[in-house]
Design an enzyme around this catalytic site. Structure first.
Site, PDB file in Angstrom:
ATOM      1  N   ASN A 151      57.875  94.232  86.175  1.00  0.00           N
ATOM      2  CA  ASN A 151      58.109  95.290  87.160  1.00  0.00           C
ATOM      3  C   ASN A 151      56.885  95.495  88.055  1.00  0.00           C
ATOM      4  O   ASN A 151      56.576  96.610  88.469  1.00  0.00           O
ATOM      5  CB  ASN A 151      58.532  96.593  86.471  1.00  0.00           C
ATOM      6  CG  ASN A 151      60.052  96.692  86.314  1.00  0.00           C
ATOM      7  OD1 ASN A 151      60.795  96.395  87.240  1.00  0.00           O
ATOM      8  ND2 ASN A 151      60.505  97.098  85.138  1.00  0.00           N
ATOM      9  N   ASN A 197      65.514  88.717  82.413  1.00  0.00           N
ATOM     10  CA  ASN A 197      66.062  90.067  82.268  1.00  0.00           C
ATOM     11  C   ASN A 197      67.557  89.949  82.500  1.00  0.00           C
ATOM     12  O   ASN A 197      68.003  89.720  83.635  1.00  0.00           O
ATOM     13  CB  ASN A 197      65.409  91.027  83.272  1.00  0.00           C
ATOM     14  CG  ASN A 197      65.982  92.439  83.156  1.00  0.00           C
ATOM     15  OD1 ASN A 197      67.174  92.620  82.912  1.00  0.00           O
ATOM     16  ND2 ASN A 197      65.145  93.437  83.343  1.00  0.00           N
ATOM     17  N   ASP A 214      59.069  88.963  87.620  1.00  0.00           N
ATOM     18  CA  ASP A 214      59.207  88.358  86.279  1.00  0.00           C
ATOM     19  C   ASP A 214      58.218  87.204  86.198  1.00  0.00           C
ATOM     20  O   ASP A 214      58.184  86.351  87.088  1.00  0.00           O
ATOM     21  CB  ASP A 214      60.634  87.871  86.078  1.00  0.00           C
ATOM     22  CG  ASP A 214      61.638  89.003  86.206  1.00  0.00           C
ATOM     23  OD1 ASP A 214      61.951  89.618  85.173  1.00  0.00           O
ATOM     24  OD2 ASP A 214      62.076  89.288  87.344  1.00  0.00           O
ATOM     25  N   ASP A 261      70.710  91.231  87.866  1.00  0.00           N
ATOM     26  CA  ASP A 261      69.965  91.346  89.127  1.00  0.00           C
ATOM     27  C   ASP A 261      68.669  90.519  89.097  1.00  0.00           C
ATOM     28  O   ASP A 261      68.016  90.383  90.124  1.00  0.00           O
ATOM     29  CB  ASP A 261      69.710  92.812  89.525  1.00  0.00           C
ATOM     30  CG  ASP A 261      69.228  93.696  88.386  1.00  0.00           C
ATOM     31  OD1 ASP A 261      69.203  93.249  87.227  1.00  0.00           O
ATOM     32  OD2 ASP A 261      68.867  94.852  88.668  1.00  0.00           O
ATOM     33  N   HIS A 262      68.340  89.944  87.939  1.00  0.00           N
ATOM     34  CA  HIS A 262      67.156  89.083  87.816  1.00  0.00           C
ATOM     35  C   HIS A 262      67.571  87.623  87.606  1.00  0.00           C
ATOM     36  O   HIS A 262      68.586  87.347  86.963  1.00  0.00           O
ATOM     37  CB  HIS A 262      66.315  89.467  86.604  1.00  0.00           C
ATOM     38  CG  HIS A 262      65.680  90.814  86.693  1.00  0.00           C
ATOM     39  ND1 HIS A 262      64.325  90.994  86.880  1.00  0.00           N
ATOM     40  CD2 HIS A 262      66.206  92.050  86.606  1.00  0.00           C
ATOM     41  CE1 HIS A 262      64.048  92.282  86.900  1.00  0.00           C
ATOM     42  NE2 HIS A 262      65.175  92.952  86.734  1.00  0.00           N
ATOM     43  N   ASP A 315      59.740  90.824  82.167  1.00  0.00           N
ATOM     44  CA  ASP A 315      59.931  91.594  83.392  1.00  0.00           C
ATOM     45  C   ASP A 315      58.764  92.565  83.470  1.00  0.00           C
ATOM     46  O   ASP A 315      58.732  93.552  82.738  1.00  0.00           O
ATOM     47  CB  ASP A 315      61.277  92.324  83.346  1.00  0.00           C
ATOM     48  CG  ASP A 315      61.475  93.245  84.540  1.00  0.00           C
ATOM     49  OD1 ASP A 315      60.574  93.314  85.397  1.00  0.00           O
ATOM     50  OD2 ASP A 315      62.527  93.908  84.603  1.00  0.00           O
ATOM     51  N   GLU A 342      65.994  93.829  78.694  1.00  0.00           N
ATOM     52  CA  GLU A 342      67.085  94.756  79.025  1.00  0.00           C
ATOM     53  C   GLU A 342      68.386  94.357  78.337  1.00  0.00           C
ATOM     54  O   GLU A 342      69.431  94.230  78.972  1.00  0.00           O
ATOM     55  CB  GLU A 342      67.281  94.900  80.537  1.00  0.00           C
ATOM     56  CG  GLU A 342      66.395  95.984  81.137  1.00  0.00           C
ATOM     57  CD  GLU A 342      66.945  96.583  82.437  1.00  0.00           C
ATOM     58  OE1 GLU A 342      66.716  95.981  83.490  1.00  0.00           O
ATOM     59  OE2 GLU A 342      67.587  97.640  82.361  1.00  0.00           O
TER      60      GLU A 342
END
Length: 255
Positions: A147, A7, A216, A245-246, A145, A34
DNA sequence: ATGGTCGTTATACGA
């Protein structure tokens, strides 16, 4: 064959990191999420110059997914067939006989919200789609991802996350339902150090304090899981200036 | 309990 997921949280901002990471890691197939980028602005040329074919399913500002591969990407499919969805969260393709379904699962915001209900409906539709794909493609990976942190072990503090978004029982049950189609969580095929995560909130110095979650995943069908040789998050890009952030997750298969 | 930090043809909202 190295299969990866990342991501990138804006492909435009992260393109330099992505290109450096492709050079360093040399993955064969990559699922990106994303993108926040329409297909007209997708950097096909820069990636081709790095030796990667790419296919994208983008949209403005939000969501967006792509597959990159060192070999041609065949039988490309976008979205979940038959599921009405404005949001661009799924792209699938076949590379060297391996089917990749790359997903950016709905975040869900908070339990009890419309977005949470959408997340659970979306996961039901995804599971039906993956079930159909598995009939056609014995060698299949679902990456992305998700989530969802599968268990407390996939959080920095199970007590804090108990029942929260990304960790609630209905979300975890939905992920188990997907896995129960005949997939393996590649990461858990191997001994892993405790505190192994793939996402850390930008806020509160989450990465420095390793306040992460493992959300992930690389889910592999049994024929692929049988030849999986490693799976790990690559924290190097998360340590750079202006990171996603991933972290990427890379799984290696003997094929 | 709250807020904090990113990214976006932004200036509010999603994550």
């Amino acid at each position: 064959m190295k299969i990866a997921t990342w991501n990138v949280n804006s492909l435009r901002v992260r393109l330099p990191h992505l290109l450096d990471w492709l050079t360093a890691v040399q993955p064969d197939v990559v699922g990106l999420q994303e993108l926040k980028c329409v297909d007209e602005k997708f950097p096909f040329d820069e990636l081709q110059a790095m030796g990667y074919y790419s296919v994208a399913n983008g949209q403005k500002t939000y969501n967006g997914v792509a597959i990159l591969a060192r070999h041609p990407i065949e039988d490309v499919s976008r979205d979940i067939p038959g599921f009405e969805d404005e949001q661009k969260r799924v792209i699938a393709g076949t590379v060297n006989g391996v089917r990749m379904i790359n997903v950016y699962v709905v975040n869900g915001q908070d339990l009890g919200t419309d977005k949470y209900a959408y997340k659970l409906r979306w996961l039901t539709a995804l599971t039906a789609y993956v079930a159909e794909e598995m009939k056609k493609y014995p060698k299949l990976v679902v990456v992305g991802d998700f989530n969802i942190a599968p268990t407390g072990e996939d959080t920095h503090d199970p007590a804090i996350w108990e029942g929260k978004i990304l960790c609630s029982e209905p979300e975890r049950a939905a992920l188990r339902g997907l896995i129960d189609l005949g997939l393996k969580d590649s990461f858990r095929l191997f001994d892993q150090p405790p505190g192994s995560f793939t996402w850390w909130d930008y806020r509160m110095a989450g990465f420095r304090r390793n306040l992460g979650l493992r959300i992930d995943h690389v889910l592999a069908s049994h024929p692929l899981a049988d030849v999986c040789r490693s799976c790990a998050a690559d924290l190097a890009p998360r340590r750079l200036e202006r990171p996603s952030d991933h972290a990427p997750v890379v799984a290696e298969f003997e094929l």
